[in-house]
Design a protein around this motif. Structure first.
Motif, PDB file in Angstrom:
ATOM      1  N   VAL A  18       0.873  -1.387  -0.076  1.00  0.00           N
ATOM      2  CA  VAL A  18      -0.138   0.027  -0.018  1.00  0.00           C
ATOM      3  C   VAL A  18       0.931   1.147   0.046  1.00  0.00           C
ATOM      4  CG1 VAL A  18      -1.567   1.381   1.252  1.00  0.00           C
ATOM      5  CG2 VAL A  18      -1.980  -1.223   1.220  1.00  0.00           C
ATOM      6  N   ARG A  19       1.884   1.311   0.880  1.00  0.00           N
ATOM      7  CA  ARG A  19       2.610   2.438   0.920  1.00  0.00           C
ATOM      8  C   ARG A  19       3.336   2.795  -0.391  1.00  0.00           C
ATOM      9  NH1 ARG A  19       3.987   0.614   6.444  1.00  0.00           N
ATOM     10  NH2 ARG A  19       5.540  -0.655   5.593  1.00  0.00           N
ATOM     11  N   ARG A  20       3.971   1.608  -0.971  1.00  0.00           N
ATOM     12  CA  ARG A  20       4.667   1.775  -2.159  1.00  0.00           C
ATOM     13  C   ARG A  20       3.769   2.347  -3.323  1.00  0.00           C
ATOM     14  NH1 ARG A  20       8.798  -0.692  -5.339  1.00  0.00           N
ATOM     15  NH2 ARG A  20       9.059   0.537  -7.329  1.00  0.00           N
ATOM     16  N   LEU A  21       2.536   1.928  -3.350  1.00  0.00           N
ATOM     17  CA  LEU A  21       1.530   2.230  -4.488  1.00  0.00           C
ATOM     18  C   LEU A  21       1.222   3.908  -4.094  1.00  0.00           C
ATOM     19  CD1 LEU A  21      -0.937  -0.641  -4.903  1.00  0.00           C
ATOM     20  CD2 LEU A  21       0.979  -0.053  -6.272  1.00  0.00           C
ATOM     21  N   VAL A  22       1.019   4.070  -2.885  1.00  0.00           N
ATOM     22  CA  VAL A  22       0.462   5.848  -2.502  1.00  0.00           C
ATOM     23  C   VAL A  22       1.833   6.538  -2.937  1.00  0.00           C
ATOM     24  CG1 VAL A  22       0.205   7.259  -0.606  1.00  0.00           C
ATOM     25  CG2 VAL A  22      -0.949   5.071  -0.697  1.00  0.00           C
ATOM     26  N   ASP A  23       3.295   5.991  -2.502  1.00  0.00           N
ATOM     27  CA  ASP A  23       4.254   6.822  -3.030  1.00  0.00           C
ATOM     28  C   ASP A  23       4.469   6.863  -4.181  1.00  0.00           C
ATOM     29  OD1 ASP A  23       4.807   6.973  -0.478  1.00  0.00           O
ATOM     30  OD2 ASP A  23       6.269   5.808  -0.270  1.00  0.00           O
ATOM     31  N   LEU A  73       6.183  -6.540  -6.219  1.00  0.00           N
ATOM     32  CA  LEU A  73       4.902  -6.742  -6.759  1.00  0.00           C
ATOM     33  C   LEU A  73       4.473  -5.250  -6.754  1.00  0.00           C
ATOM     34  CD1 LEU A  73       3.449  -9.280  -4.314  1.00  0.00           C
ATOM     35  CD2 LEU A  73       3.952  -9.615  -6.682  1.00  0.00           C
ATOM     36  N   ALA A  74       4.474  -4.133  -5.870  1.00  0.00           N
ATOM     37  CA  ALA A  74       4.260  -3.121  -5.996  1.00  0.00           C
ATOM     38  C   ALA A  74       4.687  -2.342  -7.429  1.00  0.00           C
ATOM     39  CB  ALA A  74       4.296  -2.079  -5.030  1.00  0.00           C
ATOM     40  N   GLY A  75       6.098  -2.458  -7.639  1.00  0.00           N
ATOM     41  CA  GLY A  75       6.753  -1.953  -8.892  1.00  0.00           C
ATOM     42  C   GLY A  75       5.921  -2.630 -10.065  1.00  0.00           C
ATOM     43  N   GLU A  76       5.666  -3.785 -10.005  1.00  0.00           N
ATOM     44  CA  GLU A  76       5.115  -4.490 -11.247  1.00  0.00           C
ATOM     45  C   GLU A  76       3.638  -3.707 -11.360  1.00  0.00           C
ATOM     46  OE1 GLU A  76       6.089  -6.485 -13.506  1.00  0.00           O
ATOM     47  OE2 GLU A  76       7.718  -7.388 -12.608  1.00  0.00           O
ATOM     48  N   ILE A  77       2.920  -3.628 -10.423  1.00  0.00           N
ATOM     49  CA  ILE A  77       1.619  -2.899 -10.466  1.00  0.00           C
ATOM     50  C   ILE A  77       1.719  -1.440 -10.962  1.00  0.00           C
ATOM     51  CG2 ILE A  77      -0.531  -2.131  -9.183  1.00  0.00           C
ATOM     52  CD1 ILE A  77       0.180  -4.636  -7.319  1.00  0.00           C
ATOM     53  N   LEU A  78       2.665  -0.617 -10.259  1.00  0.00           N
ATOM     54  CA  LEU A  78       2.552   0.543 -10.708  1.00  0.00           C
ATOM     55  C   LEU A  78       3.171   0.843 -12.367  1.00  0.00           C
ATOM     56  CD1 LEU A  78       4.775   2.102  -7.640  1.00  0.00           C
ATOM     57  CD2 LEU A  78       2.335   2.582  -8.289  1.00  0.00           C
ATOM     58  N   GLY A  79       4.042  -0.120 -12.768  1.00  0.00           N
ATOM     59  CA  GLY A  79       4.529   0.025 -14.156  1.00  0.00           C
ATOM     60  C   GLY A  79       3.291  -0.232 -15.224  1.00  0.00           C
ATOM     61  N   HIS A  80       2.398  -1.168 -14.640  1.00  0.00           N
ATOM     62  CA  HIS A  80       1.379  -1.702 -15.518  1.00  0.00           C
ATOM     63  C   HIS A  80       0.423  -0.649 -15.638  1.00  0.00           C
ATOM     64  CE1 HIS A  80      -1.773  -4.127 -17.383  1.00  0.00           C
ATOM     65  NE2 HIS A  80      -2.541  -4.015 -16.372  1.00  0.00           N
ATOM     66  N   THR A  81      -0.090  -0.095 -14.372  1.00  0.00           N
ATOM     67  CA  THR A  81      -0.877   0.813 -14.465  1.00  0.00           C
ATOM     68  C   THR A  81      -0.632   2.293 -15.080  1.00  0.00           C
ATOM     69  OG1 THR A  81      -0.104   1.654 -11.962  1.00  0.00           O
ATOM     70  CG2 THR A  81      -2.065   0.202 -12.253  1.00  0.00           C
ATOM     71  N   ALA A  82       0.719   2.385 -15.087  1.00  0.00           N
ATOM     72  CA  ALA A  82       1.279   3.897 -15.770  1.00  0.00           C
ATOM     73  C   ALA A  82       1.168   3.420 -17.081  1.00  0.00           C
ATOM     74  CB  ALA A  82       2.629   3.921 -15.266  1.00  0.00           C
ATOM     75  N   ARG A  83       1.493   2.429 -17.632  1.00  0.00           N
ATOM     76  CA  ARG A  83       1.352   2.171 -19.143  1.00  0.00           C
ATOM     77  C   ARG A  83      -0.099   1.960 -19.625  1.00  0.00           C
ATOM     78  NH1 ARG A  83       5.773  -1.382 -17.866  1.00  0.00           N
ATOM     79  NH2 ARG A  83       4.160  -3.140 -17.130  1.00  0.00           N
TER      80      ARG A  83
END
Length: 328
Positions: free
Chosen positions: A56-61, A299-309
């Protein structure tokens, strides 16, 4: 606006209860309400707080507004008399929409783990206008009949030709004693739960018992009746509308899966990626069917990258939402 705060190791957000008929769902929001929303949908028998605070923290950041919630029959949400008011996976998907509505979210990035991945796929098919991107984590293709495969495995029968592999027999055995009654004190509860987590975690990555013990203590604190969550298996056994085909998913899709998953072996991830047009498959070496803290950043990095794309790719659609059938 940043109201989230650290309390020991717990990352607390803005909480509310969402009403769905007679059911009340606990939900929690983090981050700036003006940022793109990520709805985290947990799996069967699991609470929203089992999305690790580190994720959660990583996604918020990373500039995301994050929402997690307790399914009915888990955590602080309502327990249901299933014999009187049975429900389906489609009803659980409607719960997720109700959570989005309560927070005023028109479109969200959906991230679903295990049964949550099935719920997220169902929403991506039935309500495409509500879904910015889809991430299916440790799950299987929408419409897979796992219950029949489990019955055959328990009977010692081989899988049918073309059938996806069932959960490992070691896991099925661990599940039989993993749900103590509400009268169990915390130590009895932990004694029943930790053997299950050892199997779910897999044998490759180090098993950090203290991590799982702390997580289950938190779950125990919030649980009204540990056995109520078994209703999710009854809901899943009813299946989903066969007209809801993952091949009609239009949202950019990421399939994340562990190579050591004992619940849904990697063939399930491969089948999901093959069923959803344009889906990208990422296998995480050594991960089982859990979310170990050591993998929070990955996991958060994969989610952030995917959502940005996905935000760069996705546009509006005039396609009408389809009905999600349910019993409520």
């Amino acid at each position: 606006m940043q109201e989230n705060k650290l309390s020991g190791e717990r990352w607390t957000g803005r909480e509310r209860f969402v009403s769905v008929g007679e059911v009340r769902l606990w939900a929690e929001e983090f981050g700036d309400p003006g940022h793109p929303a990520v709805l985290l949908v947990m799996g069967a028998q699991a609470q929203g707080v089992q999305w690790n605070d580190g994720i959660v923290r990583r996604l918020v950041d990373g500039g995301r507004r994050v929402i997690r919630y307790d399914h009915r029959d888990t955590g602080r949400s309502s327990t249901v008399d299933f014999a009187v008011r049975p429900y389906t996976v489609a009803d659980m998907a409607s719960d997720a929409l109700a959570v989005l509505d309560a927070f005023g979210v028109e479109r969200a990035h959906l991230v679903g783990a295990s049964l949550g991945g099935v719920i997220a796929q169902l929403l991506a098919v039935a309500h495409p206008r509500r879904v910015l991107t889809l991430t299916v984590l440790s799950s299987q293709p929408l419409g897979t009949d796992t219950s029949a495969a489990v019955r055959r495995a328990l009977a010692g029968d081989p899988p049918k030709p073309g059938e996806l592999p069932p959960p490992k027999l070691e896991l099925l055995a661990a599940l039989t004693s993993a749900f103590p009654g509400p009268e169990a004190d915390v130590e009895a509860y932990l004694a029943a739960r930790l053997p299950l987590w050892r199997v779910l975690h897999g044998s490759v990555l180090p098993f950090e018992e203290d991590e799982y013990r702390a997580m289950e203590r938190r779950v125990h604190e919030r649980t009204r009746d540990p056995r109520a969550a078994l209703n999710h298996a009854l809901a899943g056994a009813a299946g989903v509308d066969p007209a809801l085909d993952p091949a009609s998913v239009t949202a950019p899709t990421l399939v994340l899966h562990g190579t050591e998953d004992p619940m849904f072996p990697p063939e399930h991830a491969e089948a999901t990626a093959a069923a959803v047009p344009g889906a990208r498959l990422v296998l995480i070496e050594g991960m089982g069917h859990t979310l170990p803290v050591a993998l929070d950043d990955r996991l958060a990095g994969e989610i952030l990258g995917h959502t940005a794309r996905g935000e760069r790719e996705v546009g509006g659609t005039d396609e009408d939402d389809r009905e999600v059938g349910g019993t409520e």
